[in-house]
Design a protein around this motif. Sequence first.
Motif, PDB file in Angstrom:
ATOM      1  N   ASN A 141       7.524   5.384 -23.469  1.00 25.09           N
ATOM      2  CA  ASN A 141       8.030   4.141 -23.696  1.00 25.09           C
ATOM      3  C   ASN A 141       7.274   3.229 -24.433  1.00 25.09           C
ATOM      4  OD1 ASN A 141       5.796   2.964 -22.019  1.00 25.09           O
ATOM      5  ND2 ASN A 141       6.597   3.398 -20.174  1.00 25.09           N
ATOM      6  N   ALA A 142       7.720   1.968 -24.836  1.00 21.63           N
ATOM      7  CA  ALA A 142       7.253   1.245 -25.888  1.00 21.63           C
ATOM      8  C   ALA A 142       5.602   0.836 -25.490  1.00 21.63           C
ATOM      9  CB  ALA A 142       8.056   0.182 -26.109  1.00 21.63           C
ATOM     10  N   SER A 143       5.573   0.726 -24.246  1.00 27.13           N
ATOM     11  CA  SER A 143       4.098   0.080 -23.873  1.00 27.13           C
ATOM     12  C   SER A 143       3.078   1.376 -24.072  1.00 27.13           C
ATOM     13  CB  SER A 143       3.933  -0.476 -22.665  1.00 27.13           C
ATOM     14  OG  SER A 143       4.180   0.589 -21.508  1.00 27.13           O
ATOM     15  N   GLN A 144       3.469   2.673 -24.050  1.00 22.53           N
ATOM     16  CA  GLN A 144       2.605   3.693 -24.246  1.00 22.53           C
ATOM     17  C   GLN A 144       2.416   4.089 -25.613  1.00 22.53           C
ATOM     18  OE1 GLN A 144       5.076   6.478 -21.863  1.00 22.53           O
ATOM     19  NE2 GLN A 144       3.875   6.220 -19.981  1.00 22.53           N
ATOM     20  N   CYS A 145       3.575   3.626 -26.399  1.00 23.62           N
ATOM     21  CA  CYS A 145       3.441   3.992 -27.837  1.00 23.62           C
ATOM     22  C   CYS A 145       2.288   2.610 -28.287  1.00 23.62           C
ATOM     23  CB  CYS A 145       4.685   3.775 -28.771  1.00 23.62           C
ATOM     24  SG  CYS A 145       5.807   5.127 -28.415  1.00 23.62           S
ATOM     25  N   SER A 146       2.541   1.869 -27.689  1.00 22.81           N
ATOM     26  CA  SER A 146       1.369   0.697 -28.329  1.00 22.81           C
ATOM     27  C   SER A 146      -0.130   0.890 -27.862  1.00 22.81           C
ATOM     28  CB  SER A 146       1.808  -0.599 -27.518  1.00 22.81           C
ATOM     29  OG  SER A 146       0.951  -1.746 -27.927  1.00 22.81           O
ATOM     30  N   TRP A 156       2.921  10.987 -30.066  1.00 26.01           N
ATOM     31  CA  TRP A 156       2.402  10.360 -31.239  1.00 26.01           C
ATOM     32  C   TRP A 156       3.483  10.600 -32.062  1.00 26.01           C
ATOM     33  CZ3 TRP A 156      -1.830   7.660 -32.482  1.00 26.01           C
ATOM     34  CH2 TRP A 156      -1.973   7.463 -34.016  1.00 26.01           C
ATOM     35  N   ASP A 157       4.041  11.775 -32.120  1.00 22.20           N
ATOM     36  CA  ASP A 157       5.063  12.215 -33.043  1.00 22.20           C
ATOM     37  C   ASP A 157       6.179  11.355 -32.544  1.00 22.20           C
ATOM     38  OD1 ASP A 157       7.176  13.472 -34.432  1.00 22.20           O
ATOM     39  OD2 ASP A 157       6.753  15.548 -33.492  1.00 22.20           O
ATOM     40  N   TYR A 158       6.538  11.090 -31.595  1.00 18.83           N
ATOM     41  CA  TYR A 158       7.755  10.352 -31.286  1.00 18.83           C
ATOM     42  C   TYR A 158       7.449   8.707 -31.581  1.00 18.83           C
ATOM     43  CZ  TYR A 158      11.172   8.026 -28.106  1.00 18.83           C
ATOM     44  OH  TYR A 158      12.331   7.039 -27.583  1.00 18.83           O
ATOM     45  N   CYS A 159       6.448   8.149 -31.372  1.00 18.61           N
ATOM     46  CA  CYS A 159       6.185   6.786 -31.359  1.00 18.61           C
ATOM     47  C   CYS A 159       5.867   6.316 -32.794  1.00 18.61           C
ATOM     48  CB  CYS A 159       4.467   6.537 -30.585  1.00 18.61           C
ATOM     49  SG  CYS A 159       4.751   6.651 -28.847  1.00 18.61           S
ATOM     50  N   ASP A 187     -12.285   9.333 -26.528  1.00 18.36           N
ATOM     51  CA  ASP A 187     -13.199   9.619 -25.586  1.00 18.36           C
ATOM     52  C   ASP A 187     -13.165   9.660 -24.210  1.00 18.36           C
ATOM     53  OD1 ASP A 187     -13.396   7.095 -24.760  1.00 18.36           O
ATOM     54  OD2 ASP A 187     -15.026   6.390 -25.935  1.00 18.36           O
ATOM     55  N   ALA A 188     -13.794  10.304 -23.363  1.00 12.58           N
ATOM     56  CA  ALA A 188     -13.414  10.244 -22.046  1.00 12.58           C
ATOM     57  C   ALA A 188     -12.661   9.089 -21.177  1.00 12.58           C
ATOM     58  CB  ALA A 188     -14.533  10.936 -20.989  1.00 12.58           C
ATOM     59  N   GLY A 189     -13.248   7.747 -21.688  1.00 16.76           N
ATOM     60  CA  GLY A 189     -12.709   6.657 -21.023  1.00 16.76           C
ATOM     61  C   GLY A 189     -11.452   6.380 -21.582  1.00 16.76           C
ATOM     62  N   LYS A 190     -11.174   6.723 -22.869  1.00 13.04           N
ATOM     63  CA  LYS A 190      -9.747   6.237 -23.550  1.00 13.04           C
ATOM     64  C   LYS A 190      -8.836   7.353 -23.203  1.00 13.04           C
ATOM     65  CE  LYS A 190     -11.395   4.027 -27.622  1.00 13.04           C
ATOM     66  NZ  LYS A 190     -11.674   4.302 -29.149  1.00 13.04           N
ATOM     67  N   ILE A 191      -9.300   8.614 -22.787  1.00 10.15           N
ATOM     68  CA  ILE A 191      -8.444   9.616 -22.238  1.00 10.15           C
ATOM     69  C   ILE A 191      -7.980   9.410 -20.956  1.00 10.15           C
ATOM     70  CG2 ILE A 191      -8.305  11.934 -21.441  1.00 10.15           C
ATOM     71  CD1 ILE A 191     -10.028  12.854 -24.035  1.00 10.15           C
ATOM     72  N   SER A 192      -8.837   8.740 -20.021  1.00  9.24           N
ATOM     73  CA  SER A 192      -8.447   8.342 -18.897  1.00  9.24           C
ATOM     74  C   SER A 192      -7.394   7.151 -18.608  1.00  9.24           C
ATOM     75  CB  SER A 192      -9.791   7.553 -17.896  1.00  9.24           C
ATOM     76  OG  SER A 192     -10.449   8.890 -17.669  1.00  9.24           O
ATOM     77  N   ARG A 193      -7.610   6.104 -19.825  1.00  9.78           N
ATOM     78  CA  ARG A 193      -6.596   5.069 -19.911  1.00  9.78           C
ATOM     79  C   ARG A 193      -5.301   5.748 -20.235  1.00  9.78           C
ATOM     80  NH1 ARG A 193      -8.339   0.300 -23.798  1.00  9.78           N
ATOM     81  NH2 ARG A 193      -6.393  -0.315 -22.924  1.00  9.78           N
ATOM     82  N   TRP A 194      -5.144   6.743 -21.227  1.00  4.08           N
ATOM     83  CA  TRP A 194      -4.174   7.072 -21.698  1.00  4.08           C
ATOM     84  C   TRP A 194      -3.353   7.787 -20.397  1.00  4.08           C
ATOM     85  CZ3 TRP A 194      -0.018   7.009 -24.599  1.00  4.08           C
ATOM     86  CH2 TRP A 194       0.860   7.987 -24.737  1.00  4.08           C
ATOM     87  N   CYS A 195      -3.920   8.762 -19.616  1.00  2.89           N
ATOM     88  CA  CYS A 195      -3.463   9.557 -18.552  1.00  2.89           C
ATOM     89  C   CYS A 195      -2.987   8.811 -17.361  1.00  2.89           C
ATOM     90  CB  CYS A 195      -4.449  10.654 -18.264  1.00  2.89           C
ATOM     91  SG  CYS A 195      -4.702  11.928 -19.235  1.00  2.89           S
ATOM     92  N   ALA A 196      -3.824   7.415 -17.107  1.00  4.24           N
ATOM     93  CA  ALA A 196      -3.492   6.369 -16.167  1.00  4.24           C
ATOM     94  C   ALA A 196      -2.053   5.912 -16.614  1.00  4.24           C
ATOM     95  CB  ALA A 196      -4.221   5.304 -15.938  1.00  4.24           C
ATOM     96  N   ALA A 197      -1.642   5.739 -17.832  1.00  5.26           N
ATOM     97  CA  ALA A 197      -0.346   5.233 -18.018  1.00  5.26           C
ATOM     98  C   ALA A 197       0.593   6.200 -18.233  1.00  5.26           C
ATOM     99  CB  ALA A 197      -0.789   4.513 -19.425  1.00  5.26           C
ATOM    100  N   ARG A 198       0.342   7.326 -18.660  1.00  6.89           N
ATOM    101  CA  ARG A 198       1.171   8.571 -18.681  1.00  6.89           C
ATOM    102  C   ARG A 198       1.363   9.434 -17.674  1.00  6.89           C
ATOM    103  NH1 ARG A 198       5.758   9.674 -21.434  1.00  6.89           N
ATOM    104  NH2 ARG A 198       5.616  11.880 -22.367  1.00  6.89           N
ATOM    105  N   GLY A 199       0.547   9.617 -16.965  1.00  5.16           N
ATOM    106  CA  GLY A 199       0.569  10.384 -15.678  1.00  5.16           C
ATOM    107  C   GLY A 199      -0.105  11.884 -15.857  1.00  5.16           C
TER     108      GLY A 199
END
Length: 136
Positions: free
Chosen positions: A123-128, A104-107, A63-75
């Motif tokens: 990186n590993a934390s982004q995969c997690s 996702w493919d990589y992780c 959802d929008a909140g989870k996408i925001s969390r991902w983008c904050a970690a990934r850039g």
Amino acid sequence: MIAGVEWPPKWQARCAGARTGILGLTDPAGTSTLYVRPGESSSFMRVVALHEAGHAWDFARLDAGKISRWCAARGCDAAHFFSGGASGPGWHEPGGAEDWAASWDYCHGGEYHRSYTGFGPPNASQCSLQNTLTGA
């Protein structure tokens, strides 16, 4: 190749014949299709399946909140997660969502075969984080 990939519950994944210019397509309504070309190896098609599974998980669980969390970690830009990127007749590759699927493919045992946003492999934390955000 499809059976060995984890898909969201009730998600439909199928193989079809070759389609010019595209290897896979995921419909937000709950179906992913792999377009198998003659001579493609099963290991390469597994990479395609993992990428499409990444899209399936983002449609099924983000959802929008989870996408925001991902983008904050990934850039990436959360506001344009499903827009921007590249497109052609019958297809569209939004940068943030495509990077999520490539990550996702990589992780999940594939490869990071293409950067849609200019980022390196996750990186590993982004995969997690992906697994945390989707519950996978």
